[in-house]
Design a protein around this motif. Structure first.
Motif, PDB file in Angstrom:
ATOM      1  N   ALA A 180       0.811  -1.220   0.000  1.00  0.00           N
ATOM      2  CA  ALA A 180       0.000   0.000   0.000  1.00  0.00           C
ATOM      3  C   ALA A 180       0.847   1.274   0.000  1.00  0.00           C
ATOM      4  CB  ALA A 180      -0.952  -0.008   1.184  1.00  0.00           C
ATOM      5  N   GLU A 181       1.834   1.331   0.872  1.00  0.00           N
ATOM      6  CA  GLU A 181       2.672   2.536   0.928  1.00  0.00           C
ATOM      7  C   GLU A 181       3.510   2.689  -0.339  1.00  0.00           C
ATOM      8  OE1 GLU A 181       4.442  -0.970   2.862  1.00  0.00           O
ATOM      9  OE2 GLU A 181       2.657   0.176   3.383  1.00  0.00           O
ATOM     10  N   ARG A 182       3.947   1.579  -0.915  1.00  0.00           N
ATOM     11  CA  ARG A 182       4.707   1.610  -2.167  1.00  0.00           C
ATOM     12  C   ARG A 182       3.803   2.030  -3.320  1.00  0.00           C
ATOM     13  NH1 ARG A 182       8.119   3.028  -5.468  1.00  0.00           N
ATOM     14  NH2 ARG A 182       8.896   1.576  -7.014  1.00  0.00           N
ATOM     15  N   ALA A 183       2.532   1.625  -3.291  1.00  0.00           N
ATOM     16  CA  ALA A 183       1.589   2.005  -4.348  1.00  0.00           C
ATOM     17  C   ALA A 183       1.398   3.516  -4.375  1.00  0.00           C
ATOM     18  CB  ALA A 183       0.251   1.295  -4.151  1.00  0.00           C
ATOM     19  N   THR A 184       1.273   4.117  -3.199  1.00  0.00           N
ATOM     20  CA  THR A 184       1.119   5.578  -3.124  1.00  0.00           C
ATOM     21  C   THR A 184       2.376   6.277  -3.636  1.00  0.00           C
ATOM     22  OG1 THR A 184      -0.368   5.330  -1.238  1.00  0.00           O
ATOM     23  CG2 THR A 184       0.635   7.491  -1.566  1.00  0.00           C
ATOM     24  N   ALA A 185       3.539   5.804  -3.214  1.00  0.00           N
ATOM     25  CA  ALA A 185       4.806   6.405  -3.662  1.00  0.00           C
ATOM     26  C   ALA A 185       4.992   6.223  -5.164  1.00  0.00           C
ATOM     27  CB  ALA A 185       5.976   5.788  -2.899  1.00  0.00           C
ATOM     28  N   LEU A 186       4.634   5.051  -5.674  1.00  0.00           N
ATOM     29  CA  LEU A 186       4.765   4.774  -7.106  1.00  0.00           C
ATOM     30  C   LEU A 186       3.818   5.659  -7.906  1.00  0.00           C
ATOM     31  CD1 LEU A 186       6.097   3.028  -9.298  1.00  0.00           C
ATOM     32  CD2 LEU A 186       4.333   1.304  -8.873  1.00  0.00           C
ATOM     33  N   GLN A 187       2.606   5.831  -7.411  1.00  0.00           N
ATOM     34  CA  GLN A 187       1.639   6.700  -8.077  1.00  0.00           C
ATOM     35  C   GLN A 187       2.183   8.127  -8.180  1.00  0.00           C
ATOM     36  OE1 GLN A 187      -1.975   7.335  -5.890  1.00  0.00           O
ATOM     37  NE2 GLN A 187      -2.959   8.439  -7.562  1.00  0.00           N
ATOM     38  N   GLU A 188       2.728   8.642  -7.082  1.00  0.00           N
ATOM     39  CA  GLU A 188       3.277   9.998  -7.081  1.00  0.00           C
ATOM     40  C   GLU A 188       4.484  10.127  -7.993  1.00  0.00           C
ATOM     41  OE1 GLU A 188       3.972  10.945  -2.972  1.00  0.00           O
ATOM     42  OE2 GLU A 188       1.824  10.953  -2.505  1.00  0.00           O
ATOM     43  N   ARG A 189       5.346   9.124  -7.976  1.00  0.00           N
ATOM     44  CA  ARG A 189       6.546   9.172  -8.823  1.00  0.00           C
ATOM     45  C   ARG A 189       6.170   9.142 -10.306  1.00  0.00           C
ATOM     46  NH1 ARG A 189      11.537   5.263  -9.503  1.00  0.00           N
ATOM     47  NH2 ARG A 189      12.862   6.666 -10.691  1.00  0.00           N
ATOM     48  N   LEU A 190       5.252   8.270 -10.677  1.00  0.00           N
ATOM     49  CA  LEU A 190       4.829   8.202 -12.079  1.00  0.00           C
ATOM     50  C   LEU A 190       4.130   9.482 -12.502  1.00  0.00           C
ATOM     51  CD1 LEU A 190       3.561   4.503 -12.252  1.00  0.00           C
ATOM     52  CD2 LEU A 190       5.655   5.446 -13.270  1.00  0.00           C
ATOM     53  N   ARG A 191       3.352  10.059 -11.609  1.00  0.00           N
ATOM     54  CA  ARG A 191       2.694  11.334 -11.910  1.00  0.00           C
ATOM     55  C   ARG A 191       3.732  12.427 -12.148  1.00  0.00           C
ATOM     56  NH1 ARG A 191       0.572  13.512  -6.974  1.00  0.00           N
ATOM     57  NH2 ARG A 191       2.674  14.324  -6.920  1.00  0.00           N
ATOM     58  N   ASP A 192       4.733  12.490 -11.273  1.00  0.00           N
ATOM     59  CA  ASP A 192       5.789  13.498 -11.422  1.00  0.00           C
ATOM     60  C   ASP A 192       6.574  13.304 -12.714  1.00  0.00           C
ATOM     61  OD1 ASP A 192       4.982  14.564  -9.016  1.00  0.00           O
ATOM     62  OD2 ASP A 192       6.611  13.645  -7.854  1.00  0.00           O
ATOM     63  N   LEU A 193       6.883  12.063 -13.051  1.00  0.00           N
ATOM     64  CA  LEU A 193       7.619  11.788 -14.289  1.00  0.00           C
ATOM     65  C   LEU A 193       6.782  12.148 -15.511  1.00  0.00           C
ATOM     66  CD1 LEU A 193       9.300   8.422 -13.255  1.00  0.00           C
ATOM     67  CD2 LEU A 193      10.485  10.564 -13.789  1.00  0.00           C
ATOM     68  N   ALA A 194       5.473  11.930 -15.431  1.00  0.00           N
ATOM     69  CA  ALA A 194       4.599  12.293 -16.552  1.00  0.00           C
ATOM     70  C   ALA A 194       4.549  13.807 -16.715  1.00  0.00           C
ATOM     71  CB  ALA A 194       3.200  11.726 -16.331  1.00  0.00           C
ATOM     72  N   ILE A 195       4.497  14.531 -15.606  1.00  0.00           N
ATOM     73  CA  ILE A 195       4.472  16.002 -15.674  1.00  0.00           C
ATOM     74  C   ILE A 195       5.782  16.525 -16.246  1.00  0.00           C
ATOM     75  CG2 ILE A 195       4.470  18.087 -14.259  1.00  0.00           C
ATOM     76  CD1 ILE A 195       2.415  16.643 -12.443  1.00  0.00           C
ATOM     77  N   GLU A 196       6.912  15.944 -15.808  1.00  0.00           N
ATOM     78  CA  GLU A 196       8.228  16.365 -16.307  1.00  0.00           C
ATOM     79  C   GLU A 196       8.374  16.115 -17.801  1.00  0.00           C
ATOM     80  OE1 GLU A 196      11.294  14.431 -14.074  1.00  0.00           O
ATOM     81  OE2 GLU A 196      10.604  15.262 -12.166  1.00  0.00           O
TER      82      GLU A 196
END
Length: 157
Positions: free
Chosen positions: A134-150
């Motif tokens: 669960a905690e990794r899913a949240t971190a992964l979601q945020e990281r992928l979102r940030d990479l998509a924005i970049e």
């Protein structure tokens, strides 16, 4: 390459259990409706059906777990999966529309989540990564979102 959390085996085995119970019930009912008397009781037919389907379901879950890998690369998300058919998926971040994290009741109980990446393109153009803590899913979601924005193209004026 990252692997799924081992607790996903419990989730997938629970799915195999439900399938086995349903198919065993159907086999038992069909065996009891047989117009020709069979020397085997419907309960025995249901038990054998349950055993076979459950063992095959758990074996498939283990094989499925062993085949699943993913990697967050510099410009793409790379996923390998598949038991009978190997599938390799490469998702460029520039194609990512949004990223969700989902947790059903069984996933919450097991402390797992699923990350869903929606991409631009045809209908149903999404990729899921199940069985993530669960905690990794949240971190992964945020990281992928940030990479998509970049990776969004900048408009040069």
């Amino acid at each position: 390459m990252e692997r799924l959390h081992t607790r996903v085996l419990l989730q997938w085995s629970a799915g195999a259990l439900v399938t086995a119970v349903v198919l065993a019930a159907v086999a038992g009912v069909v065996a009891s409706l047989d117009p020709v008397p069979v020397p085997v009781s419907p309960l025995a037919v249901a038990g054998v059906a349950f055993g076979i389907v459950f063992v095959l379901g758990v074996a498939y879950a283990v094989l499925r777990y062993r085949s699943w890998r993913y990697e967050v690369r510099a410009d793409t998300l790379y996923i390998e999966r598949g038991v009978l058919t190997r599938v390799e998926t490469v998702v460029p971040y520039v194609r990512v529309q949004h990223v969700d994290s989902q947790r059903g009741p069984l996933e919450r109980l097991l402390g797992l989540g699923t990350v869903v990446v929606y991409t631009a393109g045809s209908r149903g153009a999404d990729v899921s990564i199940p069985g993530v803590a669960a905690e990794r899913a949240t971190a992964l979601q945020e990281r992928l979102r940030d990479l998509a924005i970049e990776s969004e193209p900048t408009d040069a004026v």
